[in-house]
Design an enzyme around this catalytic site. Sequence first.
Site, PDB file in Angstrom:
ATOM      1  N   ARG A  32       8.449 -10.901  20.389  1.00 36.96           N
ATOM      2  CA  ARG A  32       8.336 -10.124  21.366  1.00 36.96           C
ATOM      3  C   ARG A  32      10.044 -10.733  21.906  1.00 36.96           C
ATOM      4  O   ARG A  32       9.900 -11.824  23.268  1.00 36.96           O
ATOM      5  CB  ARG A  32       7.261 -10.777  22.589  1.00 36.96           C
ATOM      6  CG  ARG A  32       5.954  -9.974  22.434  1.00 36.96           C
ATOM      7  CD  ARG A  32       5.139  -9.494  23.475  1.00 36.96           C
ATOM      8  NE  ARG A  32       3.856  -8.967  23.152  1.00 36.96           N
ATOM      9  CZ  ARG A  32       2.713  -8.844  24.273  1.00 36.96           C
ATOM     10  NH1 ARG A  32       2.795  -8.744  25.032  1.00 36.96           N
ATOM     11  NH2 ARG A  32       1.970  -8.833  23.717  1.00 36.96           N
ATOM     12  N   ARG A  81      17.326 -18.872  25.583  1.00 36.07           N
ATOM     13  CA  ARG A  81      18.834 -18.735  26.667  1.00 36.07           C
ATOM     14  C   ARG A  81      18.931 -19.493  27.982  1.00 36.07           C
ATOM     15  O   ARG A  81      19.993 -20.053  28.426  1.00 36.07           O
ATOM     16  CB  ARG A  81      18.553 -17.303  27.473  1.00 36.07           C
ATOM     17  CG  ARG A  81      18.499 -16.072  27.048  1.00 36.07           C
ATOM     18  CD  ARG A  81      17.620 -15.031  27.056  1.00 36.07           C
ATOM     19  NE  ARG A  81      17.805 -14.571  28.825  1.00 36.07           N
ATOM     20  CZ  ARG A  81      16.921 -13.587  29.320  1.00 36.07           C
ATOM     21  NH1 ARG A  81      16.302 -12.982  29.064  1.00 36.07           N
ATOM     22  NH2 ARG A  81      17.642 -13.364  30.283  1.00 36.07           N
ATOM     23  N   ASP A  94      13.054 -10.146  25.020  1.00 34.01           N
ATOM     24  CA  ASP A  94      12.761  -9.562  26.210  1.00 34.01           C
ATOM     25  C   ASP A  94      14.041  -8.508  26.406  1.00 34.01           C
ATOM     26  O   ASP A  94      14.436  -8.085  25.039  1.00 34.01           O
ATOM     27  CB  ASP A  94      13.385 -10.944  26.476  1.00 34.01           C
ATOM     28  CG  ASP A  94      12.303 -11.866  27.442  1.00 34.01           C
ATOM     29  OD1 ASP A  94      10.937 -11.919  27.203  1.00 34.01           O
ATOM     30  OD2 ASP A  94      12.590 -12.981  27.870  1.00 34.01           O
TER      31      ASP A  94
END
Length: 279
Positions: free
Chosen positions: A60, A211, A62
């Site tokens: 999944r 990230r 973001d």
Amino acid sequence: MSEVQPGYVRIRLDISYDGTDFHGWAKQAGGRRTVQAEIEDALRTVTRSREAYDLTVAGRTDAGVHARGQVAHVDLPRAVWAEQSGKLLKRLAGRLPKDVRVWALREAPSGFDARFAAIWRRYVYRVTDNPGGVDPLLRNHVLWHDWPLDVAVMDAAATSLVGEHDFAAYAKKREGATTIREILDFGVTRRADGIVEIEVRADAFCHNQVRSMVGALLFVGDGHRDVEWPRRVLEAGVRDSAVHVVRPHGLTLEEVAYPAADQLLERQRQARRVRVRTV
């Protein structure tokens, strides 16, 4: 295990999308635009079905994150697949918006599960330290960092995070979920056009892990922290306020890999086990 119900057939979808205008992959309440919702709506429309076909995805992403090599599966009634298989790909191309594409549709082998059968995912984060900023044609896919970056030092710091570790210091903790992951490769290179590519491959990733790690490497690359700092943060095991989660638009899911067909079920079993620290 994820089993296909009698009368259904599991279909693998290879997908890419520009995440700029999506609120991530997963369907959300309130009508927010997501990749999953767009594809599921298109499937229901082109198959002229009243039934909703739920997608299961490899990873999944973001809001704002892109994908070039995303993989998903969907279980379709065997009769629908028999009727639609030869024309479904073209019909989806005509129905889907231009920022998401399904490139391939094929019957998956027994034991395939887009999420749990994957053996690794590969992401690339792209950033430029060009004093003039980002090429306008790349602005939705490349981050501008307004300090010069030492790629060699960043690469050394990235290498120090390779292996199986508890990445709690780089992840957003989720109730009941482990933060133990195995990074297989992590490196930094500069392309001929000056864009810096931070590439990481792992069995799986925690929420915000990539990230956050990129944020740490940027601090090393621009001289704000020393090369050993990302590893010290990892070993501390707690979130460090100096580790920033960089903006999502520089990140792209490039590839998802799966084992040979006869190893799919065993890979599912391995992936579903809860990992614990052994040292």
